[in-house]
Design a protein around this motif. Structure first.
Motif, PDB file in Angstrom:
ATOM      1  N   ASP A 167       0.824  -1.204   0.000  1.00 15.64           N
ATOM      2  CA  ASP A 167       0.000   0.000   0.000  1.00 15.64           C
ATOM      3  C   ASP A 167       0.863   1.262   0.000  1.00 15.64           C
ATOM      4  O   ASP A 167       0.597   2.192  -0.753  1.00 15.64           O
ATOM      5  CB  ASP A 167      -0.952  -0.003   1.201  1.00 15.64           C
ATOM      6  N   ALA A 168       1.893   1.266   0.814  1.00 12.54           N
ATOM      7  CA  ALA A 168       2.781   2.437   0.875  1.00 12.54           C
ATOM      8  C   ALA A 168       3.481   2.653  -0.462  1.00 12.54           C
ATOM      9  O   ALA A 168       3.611   3.790  -0.940  1.00 12.54           O
ATOM     10  CB  ALA A 168       3.800   2.268   1.989  1.00 12.54           C
ATOM     11  N   MET A 169       3.916   1.573  -1.085  1.00 15.64           N
ATOM     12  CA  MET A 169       4.604   1.700  -2.364  1.00 15.64           C
ATOM     13  C   MET A 169       3.650   2.161  -3.460  1.00 15.64           C
ATOM     14  O   MET A 169       4.008   2.999  -4.291  1.00 15.64           O
ATOM     15  CB  MET A 169       5.261   0.384  -2.759  1.00 15.64           C
ATOM     16  N   LEU A 170       2.436   1.638  -3.455  1.00 14.86           N
ATOM     17  CA  LEU A 170       1.437   2.071  -4.441  1.00 14.86           C
ATOM     18  C   LEU A 170       1.157   3.570  -4.298  1.00 14.86           C
ATOM     19  O   LEU A 170       1.139   4.293  -5.285  1.00 14.86           O
ATOM     20  CB  LEU A 170       0.127   1.294  -4.258  1.00 14.86           C
ATOM     21  N   ARG A 171       0.958   4.006  -3.057  1.00 12.16           N
ATOM     22  CA  ARG A 171       0.711   5.434  -2.816  1.00 12.16           C
ATOM     23  C   ARG A 171       1.872   6.270  -3.345  1.00 12.16           C
ATOM     24  O   ARG A 171       1.678   7.254  -4.041  1.00 12.16           O
ATOM     25  CB  ARG A 171       0.572   5.711  -1.314  1.00 12.16           C
ATOM     26  N   ASN A 172       3.091   5.874  -2.980  1.00  8.99           N
ATOM     27  CA  ASN A 172       4.277   6.638  -3.353  1.00  8.99           C
ATOM     28  C   ASN A 172       4.459   6.683  -4.866  1.00  8.99           C
ATOM     29  O   ASN A 172       4.626   7.756  -5.450  1.00  8.99           O
ATOM     30  CB  ASN A 172       5.506   6.023  -2.683  1.00  8.99           C
ATOM     31  N   LYS A 173       4.442   5.545  -5.519  1.00  7.03           N
ATOM     32  CA  LYS A 173       4.660   5.501  -6.970  1.00  7.03           C
ATOM     33  C   LYS A 173       3.561   6.233  -7.727  1.00  7.03           C
ATOM     34  O   LYS A 173       3.834   6.906  -8.712  1.00  7.03           O
ATOM     35  CB  LYS A 173       4.746   4.045  -7.470  1.00  7.03           C
ATOM     36  N   PHE A 174       2.340   6.089  -7.250  1.00 12.33           N
ATOM     37  CA  PHE A 174       1.238   6.766  -7.929  1.00 12.33           C
ATOM     38  C   PHE A 174       1.381   8.280  -7.819  1.00 12.33           C
ATOM     39  O   PHE A 174       1.352   8.992  -8.809  1.00 12.33           O
ATOM     40  CB  PHE A 174      -0.113   6.321  -7.350  1.00 12.33           C
ATOM     41  N   TRP A 175       1.566   8.770  -6.592  1.00 12.91           N
ATOM     42  CA  TRP A 175       1.589  10.217  -6.396  1.00 12.91           C
ATOM     43  C   TRP A 175       2.828  10.847  -7.027  1.00 12.91           C
ATOM     44  O   TRP A 175       2.724  11.866  -7.687  1.00 12.91           O
ATOM     45  CB  TRP A 175       1.511  10.562  -4.903  1.00 12.91           C
ATOM     46  N   SER A 235      -1.593  12.877   4.259  1.00 15.30           N
ATOM     47  CA  SER A 235      -2.547  12.501   5.308  1.00 15.30           C
ATOM     48  C   SER A 235      -3.274  11.177   5.060  1.00 15.30           C
ATOM     49  O   SER A 235      -3.699  10.529   6.015  1.00 15.30           O
ATOM     50  CB  SER A 235      -3.567  13.616   5.505  1.00 15.30           C
ATOM     51  N   ILE A 236      -3.418  10.766   3.810  1.00 19.33           N
ATOM     52  CA  ILE A 236      -4.176   9.543   3.505  1.00 19.33           C
ATOM     53  C   ILE A 236      -3.202   8.386   3.303  1.00 19.33           C
ATOM     54  O   ILE A 236      -2.340   8.438   2.430  1.00 19.33           O
ATOM     55  CB  ILE A 236      -5.063   9.730   2.259  1.00 19.33           C
ATOM     56  N   LYS A 237      -3.353   7.344   4.082  1.00 16.89           N
ATOM     57  CA  LYS A 237      -2.433   6.199   4.020  1.00 16.89           C
ATOM     58  C   LYS A 237      -2.977   5.022   3.212  1.00 16.89           C
ATOM     59  O   LYS A 237      -2.249   4.104   2.898  1.00 16.89           O
ATOM     60  CB  LYS A 237      -2.085   5.717   5.438  1.00 16.89           C
ATOM     61  N   ASP A 238      -4.245   5.049   2.866  1.00 14.99           N
ATOM     62  CA  ASP A 238      -4.859   3.979   2.083  1.00 14.99           C
ATOM     63  C   ASP A 238      -4.802   4.343   0.604  1.00 14.99           C
ATOM     64  O   ASP A 238      -5.306   5.399   0.200  1.00 14.99           O
ATOM     65  CB  ASP A 238      -6.312   3.773   2.528  1.00 14.99           C
ATOM     66  N   PHE A 239      -4.208   3.478  -0.224  1.00 13.80           N
ATOM     67  CA  PHE A 239      -4.015   3.776  -1.634  1.00 13.80           C
ATOM     68  C   PHE A 239      -5.326   4.014  -2.371  1.00 13.80           C
ATOM     69  O   PHE A 239      -5.465   4.988  -3.110  1.00 13.80           O
ATOM     70  CB  PHE A 239      -3.236   2.650  -2.319  1.00 13.80           C
ATOM     71  N   LEU A 262      -6.813   7.343  -1.396  1.00 14.76           N
ATOM     72  CA  LEU A 262      -6.011   8.417  -1.976  1.00 14.76           C
ATOM     73  C   LEU A 262      -6.313   8.571  -3.460  1.00 14.76           C
ATOM     74  O   LEU A 262      -6.487   9.679  -3.965  1.00 14.76           O
ATOM     75  CB  LEU A 262      -4.523   8.142  -1.773  1.00 14.76           C
ATOM     76  N   LEU A 263      -6.395   7.465  -4.162  1.00  9.08           N
ATOM     77  CA  LEU A 263      -6.693   7.478  -5.589  1.00  9.08           C
ATOM     78  C   LEU A 263      -8.031   8.176  -5.866  1.00  9.08           C
ATOM     79  O   LEU A 263      -8.117   9.039  -6.740  1.00  9.08           O
ATOM     80  CB  LEU A 263      -6.716   6.039  -6.118  1.00  9.08           C
ATOM     81  N   ARG A 264      -9.052   7.830  -5.105  1.00  7.74           N
ATOM     82  CA  ARG A 264     -10.370   8.455  -5.288  1.00  7.74           C
ATOM     83  C   ARG A 264     -10.312   9.962  -5.036  1.00  7.74           C
ATOM     84  O   ARG A 264     -10.866  10.750  -5.808  1.00  7.74           O
ATOM     85  CB  ARG A 264     -11.404   7.813  -4.362  1.00  7.74           C
ATOM     86  N   GLU A 265      -9.629  10.361  -3.973  1.00  8.73           N
ATOM     87  CA  GLU A 265      -9.565  11.783  -3.626  1.00  8.73           C
ATOM     88  C   GLU A 265      -8.785  12.580  -4.675  1.00  8.73           C
ATOM     89  O   GLU A 265      -9.173  13.691  -5.036  1.00  8.73           O
ATOM     90  CB  GLU A 265      -8.948  11.965  -2.235  1.00  8.73           C
ATOM     91  N   ILE A 266      -7.709  12.011  -5.178  1.00  6.81           N
ATOM     92  CA  ILE A 266      -6.927  12.708  -6.207  1.00  6.81           C
ATOM     93  C   ILE A 266      -7.725  12.810  -7.498  1.00  6.81           C
ATOM     94  O   ILE A 266      -7.679  13.827  -8.188  1.00  6.81           O
ATOM     95  CB  ILE A 266      -5.563  12.030  -6.419  1.00  6.81           C
TER      96      ILE A 266
END
Length: 131
Positions: free
Chosen positions: A25-33, A51-55, A58-62
């Motif tokens: 999850d952390a890697m998905l968040r990082n690579k995506f953002w 602030s959002i730790k769930d990928f 985070l994807l939905r909010e972005i």
């Protein structure tokens, strides 16, 4: 689509043992953002990334922010040359990010192929000792 490709790549890396499931999850968040093509989108969503730790969340909010920006930009037309320049800059930045990611993936695959024969040999040995 970009998020799906990242998710698929990381799932393959987990499958081959390059990444722990815990780090997914952390890697998905990082690579995506970090791989977002638009610098303005990155700037306007940095607080979400922090602030959002769930990928998936985070994807939905972005995506919501991206849609808002797209809606705003269609109401305020830029000059043609400024729009073309901005688009070219985003494409170039995106290409550079993709090249970096590709180099990392190639490096990981090369390490995998170096380790693969030893893993295969251990598997064969464990099967022969089990019999």
């Amino acid at each position: 689509m970009y998020a799906s490709r990242i998710e698929e790549t990381i799932c393959k890396a987990i499958q081959f043992g390059f990444i722990d499931e815990i780090a997914k999850d952390a890697m998905l968040r990082n690579k995506f953002w970090t791989g977002l093509a638009s610098q303005s989108l990155k700037n306007s969503t940095r607080h979400l990334y922090d602030s959002i730790k769930d990928f998936q969340y985070l994807l939905r909010e972005i995506r919501k922010v991206q849609q808002e920006e797209a809606h705003t930009s269609t109401r305020q037309p830029k000059s043609k040359s400024a729009a073309v320049h901005a688009e070219r800059a985003e494409v170039t930045e995106s290409q550079e990010d993709m090249k970096k990611e590709l180099r990392v993936l190639i490096s990981k695959m090369e390490r995998f192929y170096r380790v693969l024969p030893a893993l295969y040999q251990r598997l064969c040995q464990s099967r022969s000792t089990a019999e």
